[in-house]
Design a protein around this motif. Structure first.
Motif, short mmCIF file in Angstrom:
data_model
loop_
_atom_site.label_atom_id
_atom_site.label_comp_id
_atom_site.label_asym_id
_atom_site.label_seq_id
_atom_site.Cartn_x
_atom_site.Cartn_y
_atom_site.Cartn_z
N GLY A 63 0.82 -1.20 0.00
CA GLY A 63 0.00 0.00 0.00
C GLY A 63 0.86 1.25 0.00
O GLY A 63 0.56 2.23 -0.70
N ARG A 64 1.94 1.23 0.76
CA ARG A 64 2.82 2.39 0.85
C ARG A 64 3.82 2.42 -0.31
O ARG A 64 4.11 3.47 -0.87
CB ARG A 64 3.57 2.35 2.19
N LEU A 65 4.36 1.26 -0.66
CA LEU A 65 5.42 1.19 -1.68
C LEU A 65 4.88 1.09 -3.10
O LEU A 65 5.59 1.43 -4.06
CB LEU A 65 6.33 -0.02 -1.40
N GLY A 66 3.65 0.59 -3.24
CA GLY A 66 3.11 0.32 -4.57
C GLY A 66 3.61 -1.03 -5.07
O GLY A 66 4.64 -1.53 -4.62
N ILE A 67 2.87 -1.64 -5.99
CA ILE A 67 3.25 -2.95 -6.51
C ILE A 67 4.64 -2.91 -7.15
O ILE A 67 5.50 -3.75 -6.88
CB ILE A 67 2.21 -3.46 -7.54
N ASP A 68 4.88 -1.92 -8.00
CA ASP A 68 6.18 -1.82 -8.68
C ASP A 68 7.31 -1.56 -7.69
O ASP A 68 8.42 -2.06 -7.88
CB ASP A 68 6.14 -0.72 -9.74
N GLY A 69 7.01 -0.80 -6.64
CA GLY A 69 8.02 -0.54 -5.62
C GLY A 69 8.42 -1.82 -4.89
O GLY A 69 9.59 -2.06 -4.60
N VAL A 70 7.42 -2.64 -4.59
CA VAL A 70 7.68 -3.93 -3.94
C VAL A 70 8.50 -4.83 -4.86
O VAL A 70 9.46 -5.48 -4.43
CB VAL A 70 6.34 -4.62 -3.56
N VAL A 71 8.11 -4.85 -6.13
CA VAL A 71 8.84 -5.66 -7.12
C VAL A 71 10.30 -5.20 -7.21
O VAL A 71 11.22 -6.03 -7.26
CB VAL A 71 8.16 -5.60 -8.50
N ASP A 72 10.52 -3.89 -7.23
CA ASP A 72 11.88 -3.34 -7.30
C ASP A 72 12.75 -3.85 -6.14
O ASP A 72 13.91 -4.25 -6.34
CB ASP A 72 11.84 -1.81 -7.25
N ILE A 73 12.19 -3.81 -4.94
CA ILE A 73 12.95 -4.20 -3.74
C ILE A 73 13.27 -5.69 -3.75
O ILE A 73 14.40 -6.10 -3.47
CB ILE A 73 12.17 -3.83 -2.47
N ILE A 74 12.28 -6.51 -4.10
CA ILE A 74 12.52 -7.96 -4.13
C ILE A 74 13.52 -8.31 -5.22
O ILE A 74 14.41 -9.14 -5.01
CB ILE A 74 11.20 -8.72 -4.36
N GLU A 75 13.39 -7.66 -6.38
CA GLU A 75 14.33 -7.93 -7.47
C GLU A 75 15.76 -7.59 -7.04
O GLU A 75 16.69 -8.37 -7.29
CB GLU A 75 13.96 -7.10 -8.70
N LYS A 76 15.94 -6.46 -6.40
CA LYS A 76 17.28 -6.05 -5.95
C LYS A 76 17.83 -7.03 -4.93
O LYS A 76 19.01 -7.42 -5.02
CB LYS A 76 17.22 -4.64 -5.35
N ALA A 77 16.99 -7.44 -3.98
CA ALA A 77 17.43 -8.40 -2.97
C ALA A 77 17.78 -9.74 -3.60
O ALA A 77 18.79 -10.38 -3.26
CB ALA A 77 16.34 -8.58 -1.92
N TYR A 78 16.95 -10.16 -4.55
CA TYR A 78 17.18 -11.44 -5.23
C TYR A 78 18.50 -11.43 -5.99
O TYR A 78 19.30 -12.36 -5.87
CB TYR A 78 16.02 -11.70 -6.20
N ARG A 79 18.72 -10.39 -6.77
CA ARG A 79 19.95 -10.33 -7.56
C ARG A 79 21.18 -10.24 -6.66
O ARG A 79 22.23 -10.83 -6.96
CB ARG A 79 19.89 -9.14 -8.52
N SER A 80 21.07 -9.52 -5.56
CA SER A 80 22.18 -9.39 -4.62
C SER A 80 22.51 -10.74 -3.98
O SER A 80 23.68 -11.13 -3.88
CB SER A 80 21.84 -8.37 -3.54
N MET A 81 21.47 -11.46 -3.56
CA MET A 81 21.68 -12.77 -2.93
C MET A 81 22.20 -13.79 -3.94
O MET A 81 23.06 -14.61 -3.61
CB MET A 81 20.38 -13.25 -2.31
N ALA A 82 21.68 -13.73 -5.16
CA ALA A 82 22.14 -14.67 -6.20
C ALA A 82 23.62 -14.41 -6.53
O ALA A 82 24.39 -15.36 -6.72
CB ALA A 82 21.30 -14.50 -7.46
N GLU A 83 24.02 -13.14 -6.58
CA GLU A 83 25.41 -12.81 -6.85
C GLU A 83 26.31 -13.28 -5.71
O GLU A 83 27.40 -13.83 -5.96
CB GLU A 83 25.54 -11.29 -7.02
N LYS A 84 25.84 -13.09 -4.51
CA LYS A 84 26.63 -13.53 -3.34
C LYS A 84 26.77 -15.04 -3.35
O LYS A 84 27.86 -15.58 -3.07
CB LYS A 84 25.93 -13.09 -2.06
N GLU A 85 25.71 -15.73 -3.71
CA GLU A 85 25.73 -17.19 -3.77
C GLU A 85 26.71 -17.67 -4.85
O GLU A 85 27.49 -18.61 -4.66
CB GLU A 85 24.32 -17.72 -4.10
N GLU A 86 26.70 -16.99 -5.99
CA GLU A 86 27.59 -17.36 -7.10
C GLU A 86 29.03 -17.12 -6.73
O GLU A 86 29.92 -17.93 -7.03
CB GLU A 86 27.21 -16.55 -8.34
N ASN A 87 29.32 -16.02 -6.06
CA ASN A 87 30.69 -15.67 -5.68
C ASN A 87 31.26 -16.61 -4.62
O ASN A 87 32.49 -16.74 -4.48
CB ASN A 87 30.76 -14.24 -5.17
N SER A 88 30.37 -17.25 -3.86
CA SER A 88 30.82 -18.13 -2.78
C SER A 88 31.19 -19.51 -3.29
O SER A 88 31.76 -20.32 -2.56
CB SER A 88 29.74 -18.25 -1.70
#
Length: 207
Positions: free
Chosen positions: A181-206
């Motif tokens: 409600g506060r962030l908007g659907i696209d705002g929520v998607v942006d945050i999850i996408e960023k977190a996902y890509r960051s975690m995936a990169e960290k996983e790959e680097n490990s």
């Protein structure tokens, strides 16, 4: 990485899952789980939804109510158990195939032994949810409020009975809790996408 999404009713969880799937280019499973369980058991999709929309549809509840039932024959197995078991198998199979997104069905619990999960819970203020429900289902404000209350109660009961040491909507049960409600659907998607890509990169680097 695998994303699981829990959500309050009419907070936009399914829409978030679909948009994430398009952005990340990975499969998205939501109503597919209904369709799989229905097809596998010869049920209609509507029947499977009705079974799941009561706390008694959960696997653990059914086992508690029928502890001495002989489950060796399919025709003696309560529908709730067959549906839950099929959806659990389907979630595990799809998770083994690679990165994907699951909405609901306690997928975070089904996959709890994996270390590549990003578990998200989406919520929103009641005003935004009521407006979404009225527009989506063409119902009155009173009907929308009732549907939200009933569905949230069911989802909490189902999750709390099915999951190990976790509570529906509580911060300890997820990695991210986001207010659509506060962030908007696209705002929520942006945050999850960023977190996902960051975690995936960290996983790959490990590796």
């Amino acid at each position: 990485m695998i994303i699981t999404i829990g959500r309050q009713f009419c907070s936009g969880g399914s829409e978030v899952g679909l948009k994430l799937s398009e952005r990340l280019g990975i499969p998205y499973y939501d109503k597919n789980l209904y369709e799989y369980a229905a097809k596998n058991n010869g049920f209609s999709t509507k029947y499977v939804r009705e079974i799941e929309e009561t706390p008694t549809g959960s696997f653990l509840y059914t086992m508690a109510m029928y502890p001495y039932t002989e489950f060796g024959m399919d025709n003696m197995m309560p529908a709730g158990i067959m549906i839950s078991a099929d959806q659990t198998n389907y979630i595990n199979e799809k998770a083994k195939e690679g990165p994907c997104i699951f909405v609901g069905r306690c997928a975070d619990n089904v996959l709890r032994d994996r270390d590549d999960l990003l578990n998200v819970f989406i919520y929103s203020d009641i005003k935004t949810r009521v407006k979404r429900a009225m527009e989506r289902y063409n119902i009155s404000e009173k009907e929308a409020i009732k549907s939200i209350q009933q569905t949230d109660k069911y989802r909490a009961s189902y999750y709390n009975m099915s999951c190990h040491n976790k509570k529906w909507g509580m911060k300890e049960s997820y990695h991210l809790l986001l207010d659509s409600g506060r962030l908007g659907i696209d705002g929520v998607v942006d945050i999850i996408e960023k977190a996902y890509r960051s975690m995936a990169e960290k996983e790959e680097n490990s590796k």
